[in-house]
Design a protein around this motif. Structure first.
Motif, PDB file in Angstrom:
ATOM      1  N   UNK A  95      52.294  36.047  38.662  1.00 54.81           N
ATOM      2  CA  UNK A  95      53.229  36.415  37.509  1.00 54.81           C
ATOM      3  C   UNK A  95      54.018  34.825  37.166  1.00 54.81           C
ATOM      4  N   UNK A  96      54.230  34.622  35.977  1.00 59.16           N
ATOM      5  CA  UNK A  96      54.705  33.401  35.526  1.00 59.16           C
ATOM      6  C   UNK A  96      56.216  33.226  35.327  1.00 59.16           C
ATOM      7  N   UNK A  97      56.828  34.546  35.174  1.00 58.09           N
ATOM      8  CA  UNK A  97      58.256  34.489  34.666  1.00 58.09           C
ATOM      9  C   UNK A  97      59.040  35.617  35.391  1.00 58.09           C
ATOM     10  N   UNK A 140      45.712  49.932  35.135  1.00 55.87           N
ATOM     11  CA  UNK A 140      47.368  49.596  34.482  1.00 55.87           C
ATOM     12  C   UNK A 140      47.520  48.099  34.520  1.00 55.87           C
ATOM     13  N   UNK A 141      47.252  47.425  35.658  1.00 54.28           N
ATOM     14  CA  UNK A 141      47.483  46.182  36.169  1.00 54.28           C
ATOM     15  C   UNK A 141      46.359  45.336  35.371  1.00 54.28           C
ATOM     16  N   UNK A 142      45.345  45.635  34.934  1.00 48.00           N
ATOM     17  CA  UNK A 142      44.316  44.846  34.264  1.00 48.00           C
ATOM     18  C   UNK A 142      44.773  43.744  33.226  1.00 48.00           C
ATOM     19  N   UNK A 143      45.865  44.129  32.622  1.00 48.06           N
ATOM     20  CA  UNK A 143      46.276  42.964  31.428  1.00 48.06           C
ATOM     21  C   UNK A 143      46.920  41.753  32.213  1.00 48.06           C
ATOM     22  N   UNK A 144      47.393  42.115  33.419  1.00 52.64           N
ATOM     23  CA  UNK A 144      48.044  40.910  34.279  1.00 52.64           C
ATOM     24  C   UNK A 144      47.087  40.220  35.307  1.00 52.64           C
ATOM     25  N   UNK A 145      47.195  39.139  35.569  1.00 55.28           N
ATOM     26  CA  UNK A 145      46.415  38.372  36.640  1.00 55.28           C
ATOM     27  C   UNK A 145      46.099  38.905  37.819  1.00 55.28           C
ATOM     28  N   UNK A 146      45.019  39.970  37.874  1.00 51.48           N
ATOM     29  CA  UNK A 146      45.180  40.163  39.523  1.00 51.48           C
ATOM     30  C   UNK A 146      44.357  39.097  40.247  1.00 51.48           C
ATOM     31  N   UNK A 147      44.975  38.843  41.262  1.00 52.83           N
ATOM     32  CA  UNK A 147      44.125  37.793  41.945  1.00 52.83           C
ATOM     33  C   UNK A 147      43.181  38.329  43.294  1.00 52.83           C
ATOM     34  N   UNK A 148      43.590  39.408  43.707  1.00 53.12           N
ATOM     35  CA  UNK A 148      42.974  40.223  45.000  1.00 53.12           C
ATOM     36  C   UNK A 148      43.478  41.697  44.991  1.00 53.12           C
ATOM     37  N   UNK A 149      42.463  42.289  45.587  1.00 55.00           N
ATOM     38  CA  UNK A 149      42.510  43.740  45.667  1.00 55.00           C
ATOM     39  C   UNK A 149      42.035  43.967  47.147  1.00 55.00           C
ATOM     40  N   UNK A 150      42.330  44.794  47.944  1.00 56.60           N
ATOM     41  CA  UNK A 150      41.801  45.306  49.092  1.00 56.60           C
ATOM     42  C   UNK A 150      42.231  46.865  49.322  1.00 56.60           C
ATOM     43  N   UNK A 151      41.208  47.455  49.567  1.00 55.54           N
ATOM     44  CA  UNK A 151      41.216  48.932  49.889  1.00 55.54           C
ATOM     45  C   UNK A 151      40.625  49.464  51.305  1.00 55.54           C
ATOM     46  N   UNK A 152      41.255  50.311  51.802  1.00 58.60           N
ATOM     47  CA  UNK A 152      40.896  50.743  52.911  1.00 58.60           C
ATOM     48  C   UNK A 152      39.704  51.709  53.044  1.00 58.60           C
TER      49      UNK A 152
END
Length: 167
Positions: A95-97, A140-152
């Motif tokens: 995030x930038x702000x 829902x988070x796709x418009x944001x800059x998702x850096x990394x996802x990890x799922x179990x």
């Protein structure tokens, strides 16, 4: 193709995972998710495996062959009875702000997720739930800059009083 949720109880010994995964891959069946961990009995490991299969014949053959492996105690197709499945995911977002950080915190609240880490320009969300719930948050988070996802991967338990070892 359809997915099936298998619960496998086995001896807690080295190489068991290799044997299970090897048998499934030799049959050209895709493993969608695989988790392993201790059970209420310290010398028993439980694998929760989600596989994609074509038909019932392929499923029965695979389960039969898995049951013949030396360290397998029990194998159960959880899809035959009511069961509950959950997974854990952590998602790192830039995030930038402060405004964007607040938006992300609000989204976390909507999905019953928790902000578990905040840095100057990124945060990490932790979410648990059904696979479709986790997928919905990621969408829902796709418009944001998702850096990394990890799922179990999925863990599952049958509903009611009967544990897998008695099924």
């Amino acid at each position: 193709m359809r997915t099936q949720h298998l619960a496998i109880l086995c001896d807690n010994k080295p190489g068991v995972l290799t044997h299970i995964a090897g048998l499934i891959s030799r049959k050209a069946i895709n493993i969608e998710s695989l988790t392993a961990g201790y059970t209420e009995e310290r010398n028993v490991t439980r694998f929760n495996i989600v596989i994609s299969i074509e038909d019932d014949k392929e499923l029965k053959q695979t389960m039969s062959q898995l049951a013949k492996l030396i360290d397998i105690i029990k194998i159960v197709n959880l899809d035959e009875e009511p069961f509950i499945s959950y997974e854990l995911a952590m998602i790192k977002v830039r995030y930038d702000s402060p405004k964007i950080r607040e938006e992300l915190s609000g989204l976390a609240d909507l999905f019953h997720a928790k902000v578990v880490d905040v840095n100057l320009n990124s945060l990490i969300l932790r979410v648990t739930g059904r696979e479709d719930h986790v997928d919905a948050l990621i969408k829902v988070l796709s418009p944001y800059d998702v850096l990394e996802i990890v799922r179990t991967g999925t863990i599952s338990l049958s509903r009611g009083l009967v544990p897998v070892k008695e099924m």
